[in-house]
Design a protein around this motif. Structure first.
Motif, PDB file in Angstrom:
ATOM      1  N   ASN A 202      21.407   3.844 -10.330  1.00 14.04           N
ATOM      2  CA  ASN A 202      21.208   5.288 -10.447  1.00 14.04           C
ATOM      3  C   ASN A 202      20.291   5.706  -9.300  1.00 14.04           C
ATOM      4  N   LEU A 203      20.845   6.376  -8.304  1.00 14.06           N
ATOM      5  CA  LEU A 203      20.088   6.728  -7.108  1.00 14.06           C
ATOM      6  C   LEU A 203      18.863   7.576  -7.426  1.00 14.06           C
ATOM      7  N   ASP A 204      18.976   8.452  -8.415  1.00 12.90           N
ATOM      8  CA  ASP A 204      17.816   9.270  -8.784  1.00 12.90           C
ATOM      9  C   ASP A 204      16.645   8.395  -9.215  1.00 12.90           C
ATOM     10  N   LEU A 205      16.931   7.368 -10.007  1.00 13.97           N
ATOM     11  CA  LEU A 205      15.876   6.446 -10.414  1.00 13.97           C
ATOM     12  C   LEU A 205      15.379   5.646  -9.218  1.00 13.97           C
ATOM     13  N   PHE A 206      16.297   5.128  -8.413  1.00 12.70           N
ATOM     14  CA  PHE A 206      15.894   4.317  -7.259  1.00 12.70           C
ATOM     15  C   PHE A 206      14.923   5.079  -6.359  1.00 12.70           C
ATOM     16  N   MET A 207      15.190   6.342  -6.142  1.00 16.22           N
ATOM     17  CA  MET A 207      14.365   7.162  -5.245  1.00 16.22           C
ATOM     18  C   MET A 207      12.978   7.459  -5.818  1.00 16.22           C
ATOM     19  N   GLN A 208      12.729   7.049  -7.057  1.00 15.93           N
ATOM     20  CA  GLN A 208      11.410   7.232  -7.675  1.00 15.93           C
ATOM     21  C   GLN A 208      10.475   6.047  -7.418  1.00 15.93           C
ATOM     22  N   ALA A 209      10.860   5.134  -6.552  1.00 13.32           N
ATOM     23  CA  ALA A 209      10.015   3.978  -6.242  1.00 13.32           C
ATOM     24  C   ALA A 209       8.630   4.447  -5.804  1.00 13.32           C
ATOM     25  N   HIS A 210       7.617   3.763  -6.315  1.00 22.35           N
ATOM     26  CA  HIS A 210       6.239   4.072  -5.944  1.00 22.35           C
ATOM     27  C   HIS A 210       5.398   2.804  -6.061  1.00 22.35           C
ATOM     28  N   VAL A 211       4.158   2.887  -5.624  1.00 26.88           N
ATOM     29  CA  VAL A 211       3.265   1.729  -5.634  1.00 26.88           C
ATOM     30  C   VAL A 211       2.324   1.796  -6.828  1.00 26.88           C
ATOM     31  N   GLU A 212       2.265   0.698  -7.539  1.00 24.30           N
ATOM     32  CA  GLU A 212       1.277   0.489  -8.612  1.00 24.30           C
ATOM     33  C   GLU A 212       0.871  -0.969  -8.560  1.00 24.30           C
ATOM     34  N   CYS A 213      -0.408  -1.227  -8.725  1.00 28.77           N
ATOM     35  CA  CYS A 213      -0.922  -2.601  -8.789  1.00 28.77           C
ATOM     36  C   CYS A 213      -0.437  -3.440  -7.603  1.00 28.77           C
ATOM     37  N   ALA A 214      -0.412  -2.851  -6.427  1.00 28.22           N
ATOM     38  CA  ALA A 214      -0.097  -3.524  -5.166  1.00 28.22           C
ATOM     39  C   ALA A 214       1.337  -4.020  -5.054  1.00 28.22           C
ATOM     40  N   THR A 215       2.260  -3.378  -5.803  1.00 28.74           N
ATOM     41  CA  THR A 215       3.682  -3.699  -5.643  1.00 28.74           C
ATOM     42  C   THR A 215       4.517  -2.444  -5.855  1.00 28.74           C
ATOM     43  N   VAL A 216       5.826  -2.581  -5.672  1.00 32.28           N
ATOM     44  CA  VAL A 216       6.746  -1.459  -5.846  1.00 32.28           C
ATOM     45  C   VAL A 216       7.256  -1.465  -7.275  1.00 32.28           C
ATOM     46  N   VAL A 217       7.168  -0.312  -7.923  1.00 31.75           N
ATOM     47  CA  VAL A 217       7.633  -0.164  -9.303  1.00 31.75           C
ATOM     48  C   VAL A 217       8.464   1.114  -9.414  1.00 31.75           C
ATOM     49  N   TRP A 218       9.270   1.158 -10.471  1.00 27.91           N
ATOM     50  CA  TRP A 218      10.034   2.356 -10.796  1.00 27.91           C
ATOM     51  C   TRP A 218       9.611   2.898 -12.151  1.00 27.91           C
ATOM     52  N   ASN A 219       9.424   2.005 -13.101  1.00 23.48           N
ATOM     53  CA  ASN A 219       8.962   2.389 -14.435  1.00 23.48           C
ATOM     54  C   ASN A 219       8.313   1.158 -15.068  1.00 23.48           C
TER      55      ASN A 219
ATOM     56  N   THR B 164       0.813  -1.216   0.000  1.00 22.00           N
ATOM     57  CA  THR B 164       0.000   0.000   0.000  1.00 22.00           C
ATOM     58  C   THR B 164       0.849   1.270   0.000  1.00 22.00           C
ATOM     59  N   ALA B 165       2.122   1.162   0.434  1.00 23.20           N
ATOM     60  CA  ALA B 165       3.000   2.346   0.465  1.00 23.20           C
ATOM     61  C   ALA B 165       4.456   1.892   0.430  1.00 23.20           C
ATOM     62  N   VAL B 166       5.307   2.776  -0.085  1.00 26.18           N
ATOM     63  CA  VAL B 166       6.744   2.499  -0.104  1.00 26.18           C
ATOM     64  C   VAL B 166       7.502   3.796   0.129  1.00 26.18           C
ATOM     65  N   GLU B 167       8.598   3.679   0.874  1.00 25.21           N
ATOM     66  CA  GLU B 167       9.500   4.804   1.088  1.00 25.21           C
ATOM     67  C   GLU B 167      10.909   4.341   0.734  1.00 25.21           C
ATOM     68  N   PRO B 168      11.478   4.872  -0.359  1.00 23.54           N
ATOM     69  CA  PRO B 168      12.853   4.507  -0.712  1.00 23.54           C
ATOM     70  C   PRO B 168      13.853   5.277   0.149  1.00 23.54           C
ATOM     71  N   HIS B 169      15.000   4.653   0.406  1.00 21.70           N
ATOM     72  CA  HIS B 169      16.068   5.269   1.196  1.00 21.70           C
ATOM     73  C   HIS B 169      17.353   5.285   0.381  1.00 21.70           C
ATOM     74  N   GLU B 170      18.207   6.241   0.647  1.00 20.22           N
ATOM     75  CA  GLU B 170      19.434   6.421  -0.132  1.00 20.22           C
ATOM     76  C   GLU B 170      20.431   5.275   0.025  1.00 20.22           C
ATOM     77  N   ASP B 171      20.211   4.380   0.981  1.00 16.75           N
ATOM     78  CA  ASP B 171      21.085   3.213   1.144  1.00 16.75           C
ATOM     79  C   ASP B 171      20.570   2.012   0.342  1.00 16.75           C
ATOM     80  N   TYR B 172      19.681   2.273  -0.608  1.00 18.39           N
ATOM     81  CA  TYR B 172      19.100   1.241  -1.479  1.00 18.39           C
ATOM     82  C   TYR B 172      18.254   0.232  -0.711  1.00 18.39           C
ATOM     83  N   THR B 173      17.572   0.736   0.309  1.00 16.39           N
ATOM     84  CA  THR B 173      16.572  -0.076   0.990  1.00 16.39           C
ATOM     85  C   THR B 173      15.220   0.599   0.804  1.00 16.39           C
ATOM     86  N   LEU B 174      14.179  -0.181   1.035  1.00 19.86           N
ATOM     87  CA  LEU B 174      12.812   0.303   0.943  1.00 19.86           C
ATOM     88  C   LEU B 174      12.093   0.005   2.255  1.00 19.86           C
ATOM     89  N   THR B 175      11.292   0.938   2.720  1.00 16.67           N
ATOM     90  CA  THR B 175      10.351   0.652   3.785  1.00 16.67           C
ATOM     91  C   THR B 175       9.011   0.438   3.089  1.00 16.67           C
TER      92      THR B 175
END
Length: 87
Positions: A53-70, A15-26
């Motif tokens: 690419n950290l800029d891309l990684f930090m764009q993590a978001h939720v779509e269709c009940a999972t984490v996606v970037w593009n 339902t939600a994701v928070e990307p972190h600069e250490d390449y982890t996700l909450t």
């Protein structure tokens, strides 16, 4: 939330994701449970190499009940749940 779960939504639906600069996700799941998922082991695979690419990684978001970037990059929600560390 109980209503969603009772209709057969899997516990690992994101339902939600928070990307972190250490390449982890909450990651927050439909149950309200939160887990920390370390993406670093995946970065060695060609499919996930763009996430170095950290800029891309930090764009993590939720779509269709999972984490996606593009359109090309996502992680299966059951993997996020099974391999994530409970917070």
């Amino acid at each position: 939330m109980e209503e969603i779960i009772s209709k057969g939504t899997p516990n690992w639906s994101v339902t939600a994701v928070e990307p972190h600069e250490d390449y982890t996700l909450t990651v927050t799941f439909v149950t309200g449970e939160k887990k920390r998922y370390d993406v670093r082991p995946l970065l060695k695979y060609p499919a996930f190499a763009p996430l170095k690419n950290l800029d891309l990684f930090m764009q993590a978001h939720v779509e269709c009940a999972t984490v996606v970037w593009n359109d090309d990059l996502d992680i299966a929600p059951e993997s996020l749940y099974d391999k994530g560390i409970s917070l």
